[in-house]
Design a protein around this motif. Structure first.
Motif, PDB file in Angstrom:
ATOM      1  N   GLU A 264       3.071   0.003   8.404  1.00  0.00           N
ATOM      2  CA  GLU A 264       3.045  -1.271   7.700  1.00  0.00           C
ATOM      3  C   GLU A 264       1.533  -1.380   6.967  1.00  0.00           C
ATOM      4  O   GLU A 264       1.554  -1.978   6.030  1.00  0.00           O
ATOM      5  CB  GLU A 264       3.131  -2.471   8.693  1.00  0.00           C
ATOM      6  CG  GLU A 264       4.604  -2.616   9.194  1.00  0.00           C
ATOM      7  CD  GLU A 264       4.558  -3.784  10.199  1.00  0.00           C
ATOM      8  OE1 GLU A 264       5.710  -4.037  11.011  1.00  0.00           O
ATOM      9  OE2 GLU A 264       3.449  -4.053  11.014  1.00  0.00           O
ATOM     10  N   ALA A 265       0.739  -1.067   7.759  1.00  0.00           N
ATOM     11  CA  ALA A 265      -0.714  -1.144   6.941  1.00  0.00           C
ATOM     12  C   ALA A 265      -0.788  -0.217   5.748  1.00  0.00           C
ATOM     13  O   ALA A 265      -1.202  -0.726   4.564  1.00  0.00           O
ATOM     14  CB  ALA A 265      -1.872  -0.692   7.970  1.00  0.00           C
ATOM     15  N   TYR A 266      -0.291   0.739   5.869  1.00  0.00           N
ATOM     16  CA  TYR A 266      -0.152   1.989   4.791  1.00  0.00           C
ATOM     17  C   TYR A 266       0.721   1.336   3.596  1.00  0.00           C
ATOM     18  O   TYR A 266      -0.141   1.121   2.294  1.00  0.00           O
ATOM     19  CB  TYR A 266       0.128   3.124   5.136  1.00  0.00           C
ATOM     20  CG  TYR A 266       0.449   4.150   3.836  1.00  0.00           C
ATOM     21  CD1 TYR A 266      -0.681   4.752   3.464  1.00  0.00           C
ATOM     22  CD2 TYR A 266       1.816   4.587   3.413  1.00  0.00           C
ATOM     23  CE1 TYR A 266      -0.717   5.506   2.168  1.00  0.00           C
ATOM     24  CE2 TYR A 266       1.660   5.288   2.356  1.00  0.00           C
ATOM     25  CZ  TYR A 266       0.603   5.748   1.601  1.00  0.00           C
ATOM     26  OH  TYR A 266       0.688   6.658   0.725  1.00  0.00           O
ATOM     27  N   ARG A 267       1.629   0.465   3.869  1.00  0.00           N
ATOM     28  CA  ARG A 267       2.463   0.093   2.690  1.00  0.00           C
ATOM     29  C   ARG A 267       1.719  -1.179   2.218  1.00  0.00           C
ATOM     30  O   ARG A 267       1.772  -1.473   1.107  1.00  0.00           O
ATOM     31  CB  ARG A 267       3.878  -0.206   3.345  1.00  0.00           C
ATOM     32  CG  ARG A 267       4.741   0.611   3.698  1.00  0.00           C
ATOM     33  CD  ARG A 267       6.307   0.294   3.913  1.00  0.00           C
ATOM     34  NE  ARG A 267       6.427  -0.679   4.837  1.00  0.00           N
ATOM     35  CZ  ARG A 267       6.648  -0.108   6.311  1.00  0.00           C
ATOM     36  NH1 ARG A 267       6.752   0.979   6.500  1.00  0.00           N
ATOM     37  NH2 ARG A 267       6.793  -1.272   7.271  1.00  0.00           N
ATOM     38  N   GLU A 268       1.237  -2.114   3.052  1.00  0.00           N
ATOM     39  CA  GLU A 268       0.250  -3.197   2.516  1.00  0.00           C
ATOM     40  C   GLU A 268      -0.694  -2.833   1.609  1.00  0.00           C
ATOM     41  O   GLU A 268      -0.983  -3.459   0.627  1.00  0.00           O
ATOM     42  CB  GLU A 268      -0.325  -4.096   3.607  1.00  0.00           C
ATOM     43  CG  GLU A 268      -1.101  -5.064   3.212  1.00  0.00           C
ATOM     44  CD  GLU A 268      -0.220  -6.120   2.457  1.00  0.00           C
ATOM     45  OE1 GLU A 268      -1.023  -6.958   1.815  1.00  0.00           O
ATOM     46  OE2 GLU A 268       0.938  -6.235   2.741  1.00  0.00           O
ATOM     47  N   ARG A 269      -1.385  -1.757   1.997  1.00  0.00           N
ATOM     48  CA  ARG A 269      -2.670  -1.137   1.331  1.00  0.00           C
ATOM     49  C   ARG A 269      -1.916  -0.802  -0.119  1.00  0.00           C
ATOM     50  O   ARG A 269      -2.527  -0.761  -1.384  1.00  0.00           O
ATOM     51  CB  ARG A 269      -3.199   0.053   1.874  1.00  0.00           C
ATOM     52  CG  ARG A 269      -4.316   0.465   1.253  1.00  0.00           C
ATOM     53  CD  ARG A 269      -5.636  -0.477   1.023  1.00  0.00           C
ATOM     54  NE  ARG A 269      -6.813  -0.011   0.468  1.00  0.00           N
ATOM     55  CZ  ARG A 269      -7.797   0.513   1.235  1.00  0.00           C
ATOM     56  NH1 ARG A 269      -7.688   0.491   2.591  1.00  0.00           N
ATOM     57  NH2 ARG A 269      -8.974   0.997   0.823  1.00  0.00           N
ATOM     58  N   ARG A 270      -0.880   0.115  -0.208  1.00  0.00           N
ATOM     59  CA  ARG A 270      -0.387   0.214  -1.591  1.00  0.00           C
ATOM     60  C   ARG A 270       0.001  -0.605  -2.362  1.00  0.00           C
ATOM     61  O   ARG A 270       0.065  -0.508  -3.603  1.00  0.00           O
ATOM     62  CB  ARG A 270       0.797   1.258  -1.177  1.00  0.00           C
ATOM     63  CG  ARG A 270       0.477   2.715  -0.412  1.00  0.00           C
ATOM     64  CD  ARG A 270       1.594   3.883  -0.807  1.00  0.00           C
ATOM     65  NE  ARG A 270       2.081   3.926  -2.088  1.00  0.00           N
ATOM     66  CZ  ARG A 270       3.201   4.722  -2.491  1.00  0.00           C
ATOM     67  NH1 ARG A 270       3.708   5.245  -1.508  1.00  0.00           N
ATOM     68  NH2 ARG A 270       3.348   4.920  -3.865  1.00  0.00           N
TER      69      ARG A 270
END
Length: 276
Positions: A264-270
């Motif tokens: 989820e954190a990676y998707r939010e960063r992207r």
């Protein structure tokens, strides 16, 4: 991942940093020293409160329960006990400054309380025959921190919170002791439910949900070595120490939840980068 407006910790005085949301839980971006300072400042001003220390297991449970999410959201201080929460915050670009474990806060809050002559009480621990880890923990804290006043060390029987006479007995002890700080080591979410009820009895006190910390202080359970605490592998030590109780929980629930948080954190960063 989303930054929220000022948290309920505003009541502690000053203007705390906005909370950071991870897995649907809003967490205060504080160090251990900052958390202790907030509690001490609030006590000096005559304000009580509640501290919740989410780890991966708590995040997974809160995803399934609106009631638990509400309890956490209403807490005055929410700190990241689990290292994966700190990792996920960094991946998302909204980094939490540090892991703040409840098992560390019991020591640092006690040290600060001792310098101010504050009263603390311990509630919980694991009964072991005639042994009383809660009383032993109280003795150890008083011996380590001269000036600390331990006014209660209570290890109630199983089901005390559902038994009217047992609950009334605890309420009377809390009222008579008038503690400034109460460490509640009953495990999540039982300890959080108990804290919510006790705050109505002692609104000027601070309550810390501390899990197995009372047993750690008393030496009835071993905590992981410092290097495992620093590297976020403390859960492996806990799992191997109590395999019958913890293997299924950690492997079935917690590891997938940690992976989910990071994804989820990676998707939010992207997403955030694509909007720049």
């Amino acid at each position: 991942m989303e930054r929220l407006g000022p948290s309920r910790a505003d009541r502690l005085g000053g203007a705390p940093s906005p909370r950071v949301t991870l897995g649907g839980i809003a967490i205060d971006p504080v160090t251990e020293a900052e958390a202790v300072a907030r509690v001490m400042d609030a006590l000096e001003a005559g304000r009580g409160g509640q501290i919740v220390t989410p780890n991966v297991d708590i995040v997974a449970a809160a995803r399934r329960s609106r009631e638990l999410r509400a309890i956490i959201a209403a807490s005055d201080l929410v700190v990241a006990d689990g290292a994966p929460l700190v990792w996920a915050s960094k991946v998302a670009g909204t980094p939490l400054p540090a892991r703040v474990a409840g098992s560390d806060l019991v020591w640092s809050l006690s040290a600060a309380a001792a310098t101010r002559g504050l009263r603390i009480a311990l509630l919980g621990g694991t009964p072991d025959g005639a042994a009383r880890p809660t009383e032993r923990a109280a003795d150890l804290l008083e011996s380590r921190y001269p000036g600390l006043k331990v006014v209660g060390a209570w290890c109630p029987p199983m089901g005390f919170d559902r038994d009217e006479s047992q609950w009334r007995a605890l309420v009377e002890r809390v009222e008579a002791a008038a503690p400034d700080l109460v460490y509640v080591g009953l495990g999540f979410p039982k300890q959080e439910h108990v804290m919510v009820r006790l705050r109505a009895i002692a609104p000027d006190a601070w309550f810390l949900g501390c899990g197995a910390s009372i047993d750690f202080i008393a030496g009835y359970r071993r905590r992981a070595p410092k290097w495992m605490q620093r590297t976020g592998t403390e859960w492996i030590f806990r799992m191997l120490s109590e395999p019958r109780r913890l293997v299924r929980r950690y492997l079935k629930d917690d590891v997938p939840e940690a992976v989910r948080l990071l994804a989820e954190a990676y998707r939010e960063r992207r997403r955030a980068n694509s909007e720049v």
